[in-house]
Design an enzyme around this catalytic site. Sequence first.
Site, PDB file in Angstrom:
ATOM      1  N   LYS A 158      17.506  -3.269   3.900  1.00 43.50           N
ATOM      2  CA  LYS A 158      18.477  -2.323   3.322  1.00 43.50           C
ATOM      3  C   LYS A 158      19.678  -2.200   4.253  1.00 43.50           C
ATOM      4  CE  LYS A 158      14.993   0.436   0.923  1.00 43.50           C
ATOM      5  NZ  LYS A 158      15.305   0.604  -0.482  1.00 43.50           N
ATOM      6  N   LYS A 190       3.802  -7.300   2.120  1.00 47.45           N
ATOM      7  CA  LYS A 190       2.673  -6.399   2.063  1.00 47.45           C
ATOM      8  C   LYS A 190       2.054  -6.342   0.666  1.00 47.45           C
ATOM      9  CE  LYS A 190       4.322  -1.720   1.141  1.00 47.45           C
ATOM     10  NZ  LYS A 190       4.045  -1.595  -0.203  1.00 47.45           N
ATOM     11  N   ASP A 224       0.625   2.594   1.892  1.00 43.87           N
ATOM     12  CA  ASP A 224       1.679   2.006   1.059  1.00 43.87           C
ATOM     13  C   ASP A 224       3.067   2.188   1.682  1.00 43.87           C
ATOM     14  OD1 ASP A 224       2.633   0.834  -1.449  1.00 43.87           O
ATOM     15  OD2 ASP A 224       3.415   2.825  -1.921  1.00 43.87           O
ATOM     16  N   HIS A 238       7.087   0.931   6.013  1.00 45.57           N
ATOM     17  CA  HIS A 238       8.475   1.376   5.937  1.00 45.57           C
ATOM     18  C   HIS A 238       8.795   2.542   6.878  1.00 45.57           C
ATOM     19  CE1 HIS A 238       8.183  -1.196   2.562  1.00 45.57           C
ATOM     20  NE2 HIS A 238       7.810  -0.305   1.663  1.00 45.57           N
TER      21      HIS A 238
HETATM   22  C1  BG6 Z   1       7.093  -0.229  -1.868  1.00 44.54           C
HETATM   23  C2  BG6 Z   1       5.936   0.657  -2.233  1.00 44.54           C
HETATM   24  O1  BG6 Z   1       6.823  -0.953  -0.709  1.00 44.54           O
HETATM   25  O2  BG6 Z   1       8.256   0.578  -1.645  1.00 44.54           O
HETATM   26  C3  BG6 Z   1       6.269   1.480  -3.454  1.00 44.54           C
HETATM   27  O3  BG6 Z   1       4.803  -0.138  -2.493  1.00 44.54           O
HETATM   28  C4  BG6 Z   1       7.563   2.242  -3.263  1.00 44.54           C
HETATM   29  O4  BG6 Z   1       5.211   2.385  -3.758  1.00 44.54           O
HETATM   30  C5  BG6 Z   1       8.663   1.318  -2.784  1.00 44.54           C
HETATM   31  O5  BG6 Z   1       7.906   2.845  -4.499  1.00 44.54           O
HETATM   32  C6  BG6 Z   1       9.903   2.103  -2.399  1.00 44.54           C
HETATM   33  O6  BG6 Z   1      10.949   1.220  -2.149  1.00 44.54           O
HETATM   34  P1  BG6 Z   1      12.452   1.630  -2.379  1.00 44.54           P
HETATM   35  O7  BG6 Z   1      13.238   0.438  -1.957  1.00 44.54           O
HETATM   36  O8  BG6 Z   1      12.592   1.949  -3.839  1.00 44.54           O
HETATM   37  O9  BG6 Z   1      12.709   2.833  -1.524  1.00 44.54           O
END
Ligand code: BG6
Length: 484
Positions: A189, A155, A242, A247
Amino acid sequence: MSVTPSSASKLPASDYVIFGGTGDLSFRKIFPAFFWRYLDGQLTDDFRLFATSRRAFNIRDFAEALRPFCQDAFASGYATEERWQAFLKIIQIVIMDVANGDGVGSLVTQIKEKANIDRPTIFYLAIAPSLFGSAVQMLKNAGLASPQARLVVEKPLGNDSSSSRTINEKLTAVFNESQIYRIDHYLGKETVQNLMVLRFANVIFESLWSNQHIDHVQITVAETIGVGKRADYYDRFGATRDMVQNHLLQLVCLVAMEPPTYFAADQVRDEKLRVLRALRPLSLDDLALGQYVGYREELGEASNTETYVAMRLSIDNWRWAGVPFYIRTGKKLEQQASEIIVTFKNLAHDIFAKSGGDKLSDYPNRLVIRLQPSEGLRLHMTSKQPGPGGMRLSPSDLNLSFEETFEERLPDAYERLLMDTARGNQTLFMRGDEVMAAWNFIDPILAMSANIAPARYVTGSMGPDDTLLEMDGRQWIDPDQDWR
Ligand code: BG6
């Protein structure tokens, strides 16, 4: 936590080309992930990593720039100087310009040297999506888009359904769907993968997993960081694009999906797709937006981009009718923690209610799935308070800390995902139709958000006061600060 060689199997000898190989993503995530897997013995010396760069970079500069990002491997005592040097030997820097193909000749020569039908060539586009189209055409023109080639992208895959479709059309003009690996790093994860095992390998949960027994689900992905250097990108995207489009919706899918017939890429992805398609369009009452105080100053201009978003989702199917899924995510919040909390319904009849003291409804059973940090599971139960004083009820927890139980380092999401691309396993990658279904759900929300000024919230809070849960007589449960 011990860091010992795992029983991970060796990967097929492959050629892995990272376009944008000296960029931020490569140094922060991709190469440190390869280094850990190398240390673990998964990459043989016949595995080749190519990092493309537009700037003149030699392997010494590269090693110097990469090393700080591999510090945890050295700090754990697992990496040695000798192994670091051996790892650097499987990396080659290719000076080339992806946009116009200048310099691709040397890459072609090196790949063709070892090319054979059993040797995958994997192209990871760690470059701006605006270059995806020219990159895949360049691969085609250079004769590198062979049947054993795979393409890895990440992304932002567009910023709405129409731009996402355009990107997809460019990719599929050269590669088949079975060759395309769309990363959502949340799926890599360990705890997110464990969600599927928790649900589909334990009879105690699956038999309770529906509107018969579940009252509601909460998903919180809270971050303490702000937008920092990414302000330009972030301001065009905001939390909905984002974090939610990818996610958080993926997490919803894994909690809500039906059991696939068996654990294989298309079976899992078919079930996730069904959840995305069953999401009811949001109304204004289901949405709350926030922006942290100080965001506009960081950006240097006025903006209504949301740095916090909360939604009440409804899944219109038999299993989930009537069970709200409340999701929220934000930057500069009080803590860095992600949790999924499943709250079960109360028993139909409380036999303790009349004996005075606490009511069962004060302590609903809750399953807390802690995604990060301090990964684990916690089941809130009700027990008898020991000792005299009648039948006093008291909340108590069953705890499963992954670190304590498995005593192993949890690999970073990228380690798993990069290895799966070499193995040719697409289970943890998003299929094109999933990405589109997620955008189709998000598009109308974006249109709605355009008319809402986000509520301001102070940094270090848990976001603006939203009434999404209050309206339903519930409240947000903040991630537990003292998880252990
Ligand atoms: C990314 C986003 O996809 O995921 C970020 O663009 C965010 O803004 C990040 O901080 C969070 O990922 P993680 O693995 O730190 O939870």
